[in-house]
Design an enzyme around this catalytic site. Sequence first.
Site, PDB file in Angstrom:
ATOM      1  N   ASP A 296       1.042  -1.081   0.192  1.00  0.00           N
ATOM      2  CA  ASP A 296       0.085  -0.009  -0.135  1.00  0.00           C
ATOM      3  C   ASP A 296       0.859   1.126   0.044  1.00  0.00           C
ATOM      4  O   ASP A 296       1.973   1.132   0.262  1.00  0.00           O
ATOM      5  CB  ASP A 296      -1.128   0.053   1.221  1.00  0.00           C
ATOM      6  CG  ASP A 296      -0.134  -0.323   2.492  1.00  0.00           C
ATOM      7  OD1 ASP A 296       1.039  -0.010   2.715  1.00  0.00           O
ATOM      8  OD2 ASP A 296      -0.685  -0.904   3.352  1.00  0.00           O
TER       9      ASP A 296
ATOM     10  N   ASP B 166       1.293   4.826   1.554  1.00  0.00           N
ATOM     11  CA  ASP B 166       0.981   5.858   2.500  1.00  0.00           C
ATOM     12  C   ASP B 166       1.743   7.224   2.173  1.00  0.00           C
ATOM     13  O   ASP B 166       2.776   7.445   1.937  1.00  0.00           O
ATOM     14  CB  ASP B 166       1.453   5.428   3.824  1.00  0.00           C
ATOM     15  CG  ASP B 166       0.836   4.124   4.244  1.00  0.00           C
ATOM     16  OD1 ASP B 166      -0.411   3.963   3.932  1.00  0.00           O
ATOM     17  OD2 ASP B 166       1.059   3.240   5.132  1.00  0.00           O
TER      18      ASP B 166
ATOM     19  N   ASP C  19       8.503   3.797  13.547  1.00  0.00           N
ATOM     20  CA  ASP C  19       9.441   2.735  14.308  1.00  0.00           C
ATOM     21  C   ASP C  19      10.605   2.264  14.080  1.00  0.00           C
ATOM     22  O   ASP C  19      11.546   2.328  15.014  1.00  0.00           O
ATOM     23  CB  ASP C  19       8.146   1.125  14.268  1.00  0.00           C
ATOM     24  CG  ASP C  19       7.904   1.118  12.822  1.00  0.00           C
ATOM     25  OD1 ASP C  19       8.292   1.628  11.903  1.00  0.00           O
ATOM     26  OD2 ASP C  19       6.964   0.022  12.630  1.00  0.00           O
TER      27      ASP C  19
HETATM   28  P1  ATP Z   1       3.483  -3.137   5.349  1.00  0.00           P
HETATM   29  O1  ATP Z   1       4.368  -3.493   4.154  1.00  0.00           O
HETATM   30  O2  ATP Z   1       3.346  -4.306   5.988  1.00  0.00           O
HETATM   31  O3  ATP Z   1       2.226  -2.315   5.044  1.00  0.00           O
HETATM   32  P2  ATP Z   1       4.307  -0.640   6.478  1.00  0.00           P
HETATM   33  O4  ATP Z   1       6.046  -0.304   6.807  1.00  0.00           O
HETATM   34  O5  ATP Z   1       3.663   0.143   5.415  1.00  0.00           O
HETATM   35  O6  ATP Z   1       4.558  -2.267   6.022  1.00  0.00           O
HETATM   36  P3  ATP Z   1       2.090   0.030   8.207  1.00  0.00           P
HETATM   37  O7  ATP Z   1       1.721  -1.000   9.422  1.00  0.00           O
HETATM   38  O8  ATP Z   1       1.551  -0.075   6.839  1.00  0.00           O
HETATM   39  O9  ATP Z   1       3.689  -0.783   7.898  1.00  0.00           O
HETATM   40  O10 ATP Z   1       2.578   1.286   8.955  1.00  0.00           O
HETATM   41  C1  ATP Z   1       3.024   2.572   7.964  1.00  0.00           C
HETATM   42  C2  ATP Z   1       4.196   3.196   8.658  1.00  0.00           C
HETATM   43  O11 ATP Z   1       3.710   3.912   9.784  1.00  0.00           O
HETATM   44  C3  ATP Z   1       5.276   2.536   8.860  1.00  0.00           C
HETATM   45  O12 ATP Z   1       6.203   2.126   7.835  1.00  0.00           O
HETATM   46  C4  ATP Z   1       5.885   3.053  10.136  1.00  0.00           C
HETATM   47  O13 ATP Z   1       6.616   4.277   9.466  1.00  0.00           O
HETATM   48  C5  ATP Z   1       4.714   3.755  10.728  1.00  0.00           C
HETATM   49  N1  ATP Z   1       4.260   2.673  11.873  1.00  0.00           N
HETATM   50  C6  ATP Z   1       3.277   1.909  11.793  1.00  0.00           C
HETATM   51  N2  ATP Z   1       3.215   1.329  12.827  1.00  0.00           N
HETATM   52  C7  ATP Z   1       3.729   1.976  13.733  1.00  0.00           C
HETATM   53  C8  ATP Z   1       4.055   1.830  15.202  1.00  0.00           C
HETATM   54  N3  ATP Z   1       3.464   0.695  16.119  1.00  0.00           N
HETATM   55  N4  ATP Z   1       4.930   2.618  15.686  1.00  0.00           N
HETATM   56  C9  ATP Z   1       5.805   3.443  14.963  1.00  0.00           C
HETATM   57  N5  ATP Z   1       5.675   3.651  13.677  1.00  0.00           N
HETATM   58  C10 ATP Z   1       4.724   2.924  13.083  1.00  0.00           C
HETATM   59 MG    MG Z   2       1.829  -0.237   4.983  1.00  0.00          MG
END
Ligand code: ATP
Ligand code: MG
Length: 436
Positions: free
Chosen positions: A68, A70, A147
């Site tokens: 996705d 963001d 994170d």
């Molecule tokens: P995926 O490919 O699984 O979607 P992602 O890195 O995009 O991985 P998401 O859960 O969609 O993970 O979260 C988007 C972003 O938001 C992360 O890359 C991170 O920067 C931030 N984020 C998400 N969850 C947390 C958390 N618990 N603490 C701090 N930052 C977070």
């Molecule tokens: Mg994501």
Amino acid sequence: MLDVALQTKVAKIPITPRIIPRSGHIISRANIDERALKVLYRLNNAGFQAFLVGGSVRDLLLGREPKDFDVATDALPEQVRELFRNCRLIGRRFRLAHVHFGRDIIEVATFRGADAAEEDGRVLTEDGRILRDNVYGNIDNDAWRRDFTVNALYYNIEDFSVVDYVGGMDDIKAGQIRVVGNTQQRFREDPVRMLRAVRFAVKLGFSIHPQTATPIFELAPLLSEIPPARLFEEILKLFLGGCAVQTFEQLRHYGLFGQLFPQVEVCLSEEEGGFPHMFLARALQNTDRRIAEGKPVTPAFLISALLWDPMRRLADEHRAHELSPAEADQLASDTVISQQISRIAMPRRYTQMTREIWALQPRLTRRVGGTPFRLLSHPRFRAAYDFLVLRAEAGEEVTELAEWWTEFQSAKEARRGELISAASKTVPGKRRRRRR
Ligand code: ATP
Ligand code: MG
């Protein structure tokens, strides 16, 4: 902007990030979702900053296809809503704008503040866990709230550069997951980050930096504070992401698995002859294979497999206390499931299916008269049969039975009759598990 004194107090925020120009990285607009580009451009044309952020930047830099896209911006959620007709504001813990395109959503987050523990809008528990977090900031401090360093990179739609405050670019190159800031503090704030560290390491084939990995062994019990509903979401990502086997091994290594599935952990730690481990490994392999083949997987099957050994053990105990096999099984299923949902809130439709898969196991041994035909048309037959095959593969004494059902399903009418009469001659043995 934060003043300089506050900046030094907080995490030593560097005032200038590293800017990697378009020529210095591989992210091309051709690989960015059109709708995400639309959102980025519209924000930017309205005078706001707009960045792609998080997993999409990380994945694009690794040459992977993002799941996705963001967006992060300095526009407030209400300002985002004014720019997009198809926009809804959601979230309590984090207030976010969702821009809808048919069934797809581009998530737009306003930059968050860096250290706002004492400010309005951010609510912490006594032990430092974040409950609500709606302090807005700018990109400088937003980066420090992410994170992991590899998740804290920003792709700027204005000049197509990548902005790196935390050394994420180097960690991408080194293939490592590293917490942004103080590891202990960041894991205490949100213990789910420990699960995320494992998930990303496995998914990306990265290592976990020692400074990030070491505290997990000690802090794993903090997961007990996480609401069961949030853990369910995480469990799906952990086990239905295509790398369940490795994820399971890693979660066990760090002592995280036992926090999620305490009853299973007890069985694993007391295992004789490798049974529960072998069974789980098989179940997770199956799940990964199905996902790789693009086949559907249901969380219910996974739950059935994870909790099978605790359920069997408890049922055996109940039988020893003179309950009938059916009563023993029923009571054991109820107990094991209700204990598990106090840790992880699994929706009822899944736990119900788990009960059915289990309840069908003894029924599959009854191969007389019209019973096999009735079982064949049971809505859970397929899942129960798959589960039986799994048990056979893992060394339970049900191989003959599983093979019988395999043949029965595809056999012609006449052959089915033969199969039933052949099976009726063999007295169904006691269902005892062979521990190999
Ligand atoms: P995926 O490919 O699984 O979607 P992602 O890195 O995009 O991985 P998401 O859960 O969609 O993970 O979260 C988007 C972003 O938001 C992360 O890359 C991170 O920067 C931030 N984020 C998400 N969850 C947390 C958390 N618990 N603490 C701090 N930052 C977070
Ligand atoms: Mg994501």
